[in-house]
Each structure stands twice: as C-alpha cells, then as structure tokens.
Design a protein around this motif. Structure first.
Motif, short mmCIF file in Angstrom:
data_model
loop_
_atom_site.label_atom_id
_atom_site.label_comp_id
_atom_site.label_asym_id
_atom_site.label_seq_id
_atom_site.Cartn_x
_atom_site.Cartn_y
_atom_site.Cartn_z
N GLU A 86 -26.78 -73.72 36.39
CA GLU A 86 -28.25 -73.79 36.38
C GLU A 86 -28.78 -74.17 37.75
O GLU A 86 -28.29 -75.11 38.37
N VAL A 87 -29.79 -73.45 38.20
CA VAL A 87 -30.55 -73.86 39.39
C VAL A 87 -31.93 -74.20 38.83
O VAL A 87 -32.71 -73.31 38.49
N ARG A 88 -32.19 -75.49 38.68
CA ARG A 88 -33.36 -75.92 37.90
C ARG A 88 -34.19 -76.94 38.66
O ARG A 88 -33.64 -77.80 39.36
N ILE A 97 -33.15 -77.15 44.77
CA ILE A 97 -31.75 -76.87 45.16
C ILE A 97 -31.78 -75.68 46.11
O ILE A 97 -32.48 -74.69 45.87
N GLY A 98 -31.04 -75.78 47.22
CA GLY A 98 -30.89 -74.62 48.12
C GLY A 98 -31.99 -74.50 49.15
O GLY A 98 -32.27 -73.40 49.63
N ALA A 99 -32.63 -75.64 49.51
CA ALA A 99 -33.78 -75.57 50.43
C ALA A 99 -33.36 -75.43 51.89
O ALA A 99 -34.18 -75.10 52.74
N ILE A 250 -28.72 -60.04 43.55
CA ILE A 250 -27.28 -60.14 43.87
C ILE A 250 -27.18 -60.14 45.38
O ILE A 250 -27.64 -59.19 46.03
N TRP A 251 -26.65 -61.22 45.96
CA TRP A 251 -26.56 -61.27 47.42
C TRP A 251 -25.13 -61.36 47.89
O TRP A 251 -24.27 -61.91 47.21
N ASP A 252 -24.94 -60.80 49.07
CA ASP A 252 -23.63 -60.80 49.71
C ASP A 252 -23.53 -62.08 50.54
O ASP A 252 -24.28 -62.26 51.49
N CYS A 259 -32.40 -69.29 51.52
CA CYS A 259 -33.11 -70.57 51.53
C CYS A 259 -34.19 -70.47 50.45
O CYS A 259 -34.98 -69.52 50.41
N ALA A 260 -34.16 -71.44 49.51
CA ALA A 260 -35.10 -71.41 48.38
C ALA A 260 -36.34 -72.25 48.74
O ALA A 260 -36.20 -73.43 49.06
N LEU A 261 -37.51 -71.65 48.69
CA LEU A 261 -38.73 -72.36 49.11
C LEU A 261 -39.15 -73.36 48.03
O LEU A 261 -39.11 -73.08 46.84
C1 SIN Z 1 -29.24 -71.10 45.70
O1 SIN Z 1 -29.17 -71.60 46.83
O2 SIN Z 1 -28.29 -70.59 45.15
C2 SIN Z 1 -30.57 -71.10 44.99
C3 SIN Z 1 -31.45 -70.00 45.42
C4 SIN Z 1 -32.75 -70.00 44.67
O3 SIN Z 1 -32.94 -70.84 43.79
O4 SIN Z 1 -33.59 -69.16 44.96
#
Ligand code: SIN
Length: 293
Positions: A86-88, A97-99, A250-252, A259-261
């Motif tokens: 989960e990315v929550r 998460i992922g900033a 889907i990313w490589d 980077c998640a805003l």
């Molecule tokens: C991640 O870094 O995997 C999360 C990306 C996201 O939530 O957009």
C-alpha cells in the motif's frame, strides 16, 4: 525507423519520457498486445494505462506476466492481498511516501525491474507523480563528464531511509512503513549502466538511496552527486502523471526516477503497488566484494 505499434497506441507525454495508453484492458491482453506494452515500457520508461478496473487478484496476475514479484520489505502490505504494497496517505497525515526523487530498491544488488502502481483513491486535485528520464540525463552531459563518470561506482543503501523511519521519529509513518530493523541493504553500482533491454546508457544514482561515490571522500562525492542531481532533475527530462482512479502506471526502475507530489493535505490517496524483481546489473557488487575487486 521507429517501431510501429499495431495493438496499442502510446501517446507520448513529453519529449523524453512517458506515454499514455487508452483502450487496453490489461485483464484481456493478447500475447501480442502484452509484448507491445513491454516494448512501450522500455521505449518510454513509464506507461500509464487508463481506465482499468482491477481486483487485487487481477493486479497480481497482470504483474506475474512481467516476471516475479518482489515483496517490498518496508511497505505495509494491503489487507486485500499479501503481494500488494500500500502507498497510502490519510487526510490527517502530513508526510507522503516517495516524495524524494528516487528509483525503487537501488540498494539491492539486483534492483527492481519496475513497479506497477494502481490508483485506488485519489485526491480531488494534486497527488501527481513526476518521472524523469535518466537516459536523457546521461545523453545531455558533455563527453568529458561522460568519460569521467564511466569509470565510477556509487554506493546505495536502505539504512539511512528505512532504518530511521520509526514511529517515534516520524509519528506520521505509523501503519505505513515498517520493519526498520530490516534496513540492512547496501549495494555498489556503476554510475553509468547499460539498460539490460534497450542497451541505452543511463545515469544510475538517485538523491534518496545513493550515499557516496566509491573511493571519493564525502566532500568530493557530495559535490559531484549534487551536480548530477541538479542536472538530472531538469524539467525538460520529465513528464507528469495526473492520476485518475483506475490508472495503472508501469515504470522502468532502471531508466527513470520518480517523485510523488505532496500537495493534497487533508485528502486521502491510496495506491496499490507491485514491484517486479530485476536482475543484477553489470558491475554491481556487494560493498565488501567491491572493495576487494
Ligand atoms: C512510490 O514512490 O512508489 C510512490 C509513487 C506515488 O505514490 O506516486
């Protein structure tokens, strides 16, 4: 000559990276269509397939067509499926998460091939994800800099990121990131890698997990990495994904950063992520072996 897609129509999102794909149901993909999705994934670095309606089992089945699933050690698994992370972010939580710009699992000897992120609930506005092309970052360096980088390796680690994320230090992280005691991964990778499928050169360091350049002191290493990060972050190497519920991206992981805003305070955002196993990269080693070689 450019490859001609027959069963999908990728719409480029920017000059270097990203394509949107409409009109595909990933639960019904023929082998030919799936092969074209894989080709688009390598060519564009990130593909966003719109309007999917997936159960957790269908998400897992689709991921298994790409290869083995790598269960993230630190993300909370979804209650709906143990192979889905989960990315929550809840409305009361401030941190997302992922900033920080990163590529997933670069601290592993065999970094993840990619990730498949499915948008379950998104805020009314905001919560986009930025992706940058690390092939574009390499391509636009001078010949002199490319030559300097080609002999170098960098150390990547999970310790300084996940090892310190305890509920005491970051109350916000509670219920989202766990297993701080398992953050023991270190790996050394070439600064410039060749993409295992496309053969393209890629700048392979990232601001979140790279901790230094092998054989360089901290000041030297910080200066070079700082330059490379500023260069690689340039907006012209990027695309911006505006999510809608049902978007499947889907990313490589070898050729892109993301980077998640975090611009949606007070709203919920819930994504389901599956990460795919990758292969050991040429020149990669565990730090002790790297020192000996
Ligand atoms: C991640 O870094 O995997 C999360 C990306 C996201 O939530 O957009």
């Amino acid at each position: 000559m450019a490859f001609e897609f027959k069963t999908i129509t990728p719409q480029p999102m920017s000059s270097y990276i990203g394509a949107e794909i409409q009109g595909v149901d990933v639960t019904q993909c023929s082998d030919e269509q799936f092969a074209e999705l894989k080709k688009a994934f390598v060519d564009y670095g990130i593909i966003a397939i719109r309007e999917q309606n997936l159960t957790p089992e269908q998400h897992v089945e689709f991921a298994q067509r790409w290869g083995d699933i790598n269960i993230n050690r630190f993300f909370k698994p979804s209650d709906q499926h143990p192979l889905i992370a989960e990315v929550r972010k809840e409305p009361h939580q401030k941190m997302n998460i992922g900033a920080i710009w990163h590529t997933d699992h670069s601290y592993d000897l065999a970094p993840a091939l990619g990730s498949i992120l499915y948008a379950k609930e998104i805020p009314p506005v905001g919560g986009d994800t930025l992706f940058n092309s690390m092939h574009a970052a390499w391509l636009t360096l001078s010949d002199g800099m490319k030559e300097t980088l080609s002999g170098l390796r960098a150390m990547h680690s999970s310790r300084h990121v996940f090892g310190v994320l305890t509920p005491d230090a970051f109350p916000d992280i509670e219920g989202r990131i766990t297993n701080a005691h398992e953050a023991k991964q270190d790996a050394v990778h070439n600064l410039i890698i060749k993409h295992p499928d496309s053969g393209k050169e890629i700048l392979y360091v990232n601001p979140q997990f790279t901790v230094g350049i092998e054989g360089w002191n901290k000041d030297e290493s910080d200066a070079l990495l700082g330059f490379l990060y500023n260069h690689a972050k340039k907006p012209e190497f990027s695309c911006r994904l505006r999510w809608a519920e049902g978007t499947l991206a889907i990313w490589d992981n070898r050729s892109t950063w993301h980077c998640a805003l975090n611009d949606y305070q007070g709203h919920r955002r819930l994504m389901h992520r599956i990460t795919l196993e990758g292969v050991k990269l040429e020149g990669s080693a565990e730090p002790a072996l790297a020192e000996a070689s």
